[in-house]
Scaffold this active site. Sequence first.
Site, short mmCIF file in Angstrom:
data_model
loop_
_atom_site.label_atom_id
_atom_site.label_comp_id
_atom_site.label_asym_id
_atom_site.label_seq_id
_atom_site.Cartn_x
_atom_site.Cartn_y
_atom_site.Cartn_z
CG HIS A 66 -1.93 1.11 1.21
ND1 HIS A 66 -2.99 1.15 2.09
CD2 HIS A 66 -2.04 2.23 0.47
CE1 HIS A 66 -3.71 2.25 1.86
NE2 HIS A 66 -3.14 2.92 0.88
CD GLU A 115 0.56 5.46 -1.12
OE1 GLU A 115 1.36 5.34 -0.17
OE2 GLU A 115 -0.68 5.61 -0.96
CG HIS A 119 2.42 8.51 2.49
ND1 HIS A 119 1.96 8.84 3.75
CD2 HIS A 119 1.35 7.98 1.83
CE1 HIS A 119 0.68 8.52 3.85
NE2 HIS A 119 0.29 8.00 2.69
#
Length: 252
Positions: A66, A115, A119
């Site tokens: 993920h 992502e 992040h």
Amino acid sequence: MKPAAPGHVLVCCLGLAFGYLCCAHGLWSRGNHEWQKLIMVHHWPATVCKEVENDCRDPPDYWTIHGLWPDKAEECNRSWHFNLEEIKDLLQDMKIYWPDVIHSSPNRSYFWKHEWQKHGTCAAQLDALNSQKKYFGKGLDLYKGLALNSMLQKVGIIPSGNYYQMADIKDALAGLYGVIPKIQCLLPKQGEEVQTIGQIELCFTKDLQLRNCTEPGELVASRQGAWPVQAASLQVCEDGPVFYPPPQETNH
């Protein structure tokens, strides 16, 4: 015209340089972007597809990535845009181990863009992760090194129509990796008997060494980094029975 005094020119130059550095630093420093650990987040595609209710077809029958998330920081540099060209050498592995099973969009890079922006721009504070190629490449390396799929199989934890006890899965993971993981589940819906396993997190220090995801007495955020808003029932698993669904068996 009288030329400017050398001292005055020096002061002006220093002032401009300081202002430039402040502006550049501001790209990173708006908000609190300090973080202490990295979280390697695996999710189980059969459960993801069921919960987000997209048009998944033949989801992978193995745990996929993920994300690789700093624990307390998001969107640290919105001007650092995702560039697919930077990870072109990784695409073969990305499609296998880091596929988008959350969105039904045919644009597979949308998930990786998300992502990175949410992040990766924060993880990039580490030299080992300070480019898009390093960030995604290290994520793949950590995933392969953890080998979650084969490790679970090694201790006999495989997808099954029968239920497991959550304590047995926690103890098995702690024994395999020597650290405390974090496991998230979907709560049972109407007509279902038990929770369904959906996500397993293993955590690393800034030196990229395994560490506990939680410590005794630490409060755990039940939905940190959950799936989209419609997946509201993803929570830290409760003690008791849990369903680990085979890829084609998500009703229980």
